[in-house]
Design a protein around this motif. Structure first.
Motif, PDB file in Angstrom:
ATOM      1  N   GLU A  90       0.814  -1.353   0.048  1.00 43.21           N
ATOM      2  CA  GLU A  90      -0.117   0.132   0.052  1.00 43.21           C
ATOM      3  C   GLU A  90       0.747   1.369   0.024  1.00 43.21           C
ATOM      4  O   GLU A  90       0.591   2.038  -0.779  1.00 43.21           O
ATOM      5  CB  GLU A  90      -0.946   0.003   1.172  1.00 43.21           C
ATOM      6  CG  GLU A  90      -1.661   1.255   1.143  1.00 43.21           C
ATOM      7  CD  GLU A  90      -2.535   1.299   2.406  1.00 43.21           C
ATOM      8  OE1 GLU A  90      -3.468   2.289   2.472  1.00 43.21           O
ATOM      9  OE2 GLU A  90      -3.055   0.266   2.934  1.00 43.21           O
ATOM     10  N   HIS A 151      -0.021 -10.654   0.639  1.00 46.12           N
ATOM     11  CA  HIS A 151      -1.227 -10.332   0.041  1.00 46.12           C
ATOM     12  C   HIS A 151      -2.199 -11.331  -0.373  1.00 46.12           C
ATOM     13  O   HIS A 151      -3.320 -11.205  -0.562  1.00 46.12           O
ATOM     14  CB  HIS A 151      -1.084  -9.298  -1.161  1.00 46.12           C
ATOM     15  CG  HIS A 151      -0.055  -8.394  -0.780  1.00 46.12           C
ATOM     16  ND1 HIS A 151      -0.384  -7.023  -0.074  1.00 46.12           N
ATOM     17  CD2 HIS A 151       1.202  -8.249  -1.010  1.00 46.12           C
ATOM     18  CE1 HIS A 151       0.721  -6.237   0.111  1.00 46.12           C
ATOM     19  NE2 HIS A 151       1.743  -6.912  -0.458  1.00 46.12           N
ATOM     20  N   HIS A 154      -4.836 -12.841  -5.456  1.00 44.64           N
ATOM     21  CA  HIS A 154      -5.892 -11.849  -5.805  1.00 44.64           C
ATOM     22  C   HIS A 154      -6.391 -12.327  -7.165  1.00 44.64           C
ATOM     23  O   HIS A 154      -7.387 -11.665  -7.879  1.00 44.64           O
ATOM     24  CB  HIS A 154      -5.740 -10.610  -5.763  1.00 44.64           C
ATOM     25  CG  HIS A 154      -4.181 -10.198  -6.436  1.00 44.64           C
ATOM     26  ND1 HIS A 154      -4.177 -10.183  -7.700  1.00 44.64           N
ATOM     27  CD2 HIS A 154      -2.970  -9.708  -5.912  1.00 44.64           C
ATOM     28  CE1 HIS A 154      -2.976  -9.723  -7.945  1.00 44.64           C
ATOM     29  NE2 HIS A 154      -2.195  -9.536  -6.780  1.00 44.64           N
ATOM     30  N   LEU A 193      -6.160  -1.094  -4.546  1.00 42.70           N
ATOM     31  CA  LEU A 193      -5.963  -1.957  -3.473  1.00 42.70           C
ATOM     32  C   LEU A 193      -7.074  -2.805  -3.009  1.00 42.70           C
ATOM     33  O   LEU A 193      -6.750  -4.139  -2.457  1.00 42.70           O
ATOM     34  CB  LEU A 193      -5.716  -0.836  -2.178  1.00 42.70           C
ATOM     35  CG  LEU A 193      -4.462  -0.020  -2.153  1.00 42.70           C
ATOM     36  CD1 LEU A 193      -4.394   1.016  -0.944  1.00 42.70           C
ATOM     37  CD2 LEU A 193      -3.261  -1.120  -1.792  1.00 42.70           C
ATOM     38  N   ALA A 194      -8.294  -2.357  -3.371  1.00 40.80           N
ATOM     39  CA  ALA A 194      -9.429  -3.265  -3.152  1.00 40.80           C
ATOM     40  C   ALA A 194      -9.348  -4.515  -3.990  1.00 40.80           C
ATOM     41  O   ALA A 194      -9.764  -5.344  -3.785  1.00 40.80           O
ATOM     42  CB  ALA A 194     -10.690  -2.498  -3.315  1.00 40.80           C
ATOM     43  N   THR A 196      -6.803  -5.781  -5.122  1.00 41.21           N
ATOM     44  CA  THR A 196      -5.609  -6.838  -4.696  1.00 41.21           C
ATOM     45  C   THR A 196      -5.799  -7.231  -3.476  1.00 41.21           C
ATOM     46  O   THR A 196      -4.953  -8.202  -2.822  1.00 41.21           O
ATOM     47  CB  THR A 196      -4.291  -6.131  -4.866  1.00 41.21           C
ATOM     48  OG1 THR A 196      -4.327  -4.866  -4.133  1.00 41.21           O
ATOM     49  CG2 THR A 196      -4.081  -5.707  -6.291  1.00 41.21           C
ATOM     50  N   ARG A 197      -6.847  -7.213  -2.789  1.00 42.69           N
ATOM     51  CA  ARG A 197      -7.141  -7.900  -1.278  1.00 42.69           C
ATOM     52  C   ARG A 197      -7.270  -9.359  -1.576  1.00 42.69           C
ATOM     53  O   ARG A 197      -7.737  -9.768  -2.700  1.00 42.69           O
ATOM     54  CB  ARG A 197      -8.303  -7.288  -0.667  1.00 42.69           C
ATOM     55  CG  ARG A 197      -8.110  -6.022  -0.289  1.00 42.69           C
ATOM     56  CD  ARG A 197      -9.377  -5.592   0.546  1.00 42.69           C
ATOM     57  NE  ARG A 197      -9.439  -4.146   1.025  1.00 42.69           N
ATOM     58  CZ  ARG A 197     -10.324  -3.347   0.656  1.00 42.69           C
ATOM     59  NH1 ARG A 197     -11.146  -3.714  -0.255  1.00 42.69           N
ATOM     60  NH2 ARG A 197     -10.059  -2.086   0.778  1.00 42.69           N
ATOM     61  N   ARG A 199      -8.425 -13.071  -1.930  1.00 43.52           N
ATOM     62  CA  ARG A 199      -9.542 -13.670  -2.119  1.00 43.52           C
ATOM     63  C   ARG A 199     -10.204 -14.588  -0.668  1.00 43.52           C
ATOM     64  O   ARG A 199      -9.338 -14.986  -0.094  1.00 43.52           O
ATOM     65  CB  ARG A 199      -9.713 -14.682  -3.192  1.00 43.52           C
ATOM     66  CG  ARG A 199      -9.517 -13.891  -4.566  1.00 43.52           C
ATOM     67  CD  ARG A 199      -9.518 -14.757  -5.794  1.00 43.52           C
ATOM     68  NE  ARG A 199      -9.620 -14.047  -6.885  1.00 43.52           N
ATOM     69  CZ  ARG A 199      -9.366 -14.806  -8.210  1.00 43.52           C
ATOM     70  NH1 ARG A 199      -9.264 -16.262  -8.054  1.00 43.52           N
ATOM     71  NH2 ARG A 199      -9.411 -14.265  -9.201  1.00 43.52           N
TER      72      ARG A 199
END
Length: 199
Positions: A90, A151, A154, A193-194, A196-197, A199
């Motif tokens: 981020e 992360h 995604h 960012l949303a 690549t959150r 799953r």
């Protein structure tokens, strides 16, 4: 800068940091960029030499073609967007996005974007596109961090992430004549960012 017959080595590893040859290279690169910032992609070696305060012989010797001079300028130009290295996705993404937004509004970058979009000078455009390939590869490395263990998976390809970020930031100055507002850059970052959150 006075006229200088010193020439930078064609092998960057031989250029002394802060030495005369490096000063010549900087002067020539800056001269090319000053011309590109005016929206002009055709220029003579003589014009570059005069703007740089460097002898024509030096320029002809080390940058014998128009493309050589163009690449020298572009190399200096693209280094204006350093990749952040904190390792925190981020933080790095937000820092990079704001740096890229400022870069996109640079007169040279706006002229570059307009040139590529116009398709009026295919040979020059090909040189520009080829030069940006390694830059895009470096940007992909930043995007790949989003797929690391921190992360999760995604499911997004790094090329898609780069496109999601770069496209609006580069297009905004071309459309409006000014950089994207900082708050709007943050909104683009929030979308990525949303996406690549984990799953």
């Amino acid at each position: 800068m006075g006229r200088d017959s010193a020439a930078p080595s064609s092998e960057s590893g031989r250029i002394r940091e802060g030495g005369r040859s490096e000063r010549v290279r900087q002067a020539v690169g800056d001269a090319v960029l000053s011309i590109l910032a005016e929206g002009r992609w055709t220029f003579s070696t003589v014009e570059v030499a005069e703007r740089a305060g460097v002898s024509r012989r030096t320029v002809y010797r080390w940058w014998p073609t128009h493309d050589d001079l163009l690449v020298e300028g572009l190399q200096r130009h693209v280094r204006r967007v350093p990749l952040p290295t904190s390792g925190v996705w981020e933080t790095d993404l937000r820092e990079f996005a704001h740096a890229l937004s400022r870069f996109a509004a640079d007169p040279v970058e706006m002229a570059t974007g307009a040139l590529v979009a116009s398709r009026l000078h295919p040979e020059i455009t090909a040189t520009v596109v080829d030069h940006y390939r390694p830059v895009l590869a470096a940007w992909r490395q930043l995007a790949k961090r989003a797929g690391g263990r921190e992360h999760g998976d995604h499911g997004l390809d790094p090329d898609i992430l780069v496109g999601m970020l770069v496209s609006p930031l580069l297009m905004s100055p071309l459309m409006t004549g000014r950089p994207m507002r900082p708050e709007d850059v943050d909104k683009v970052v929030d979308v990525i960012l949303a996406a690549t959150r984990p799953r």
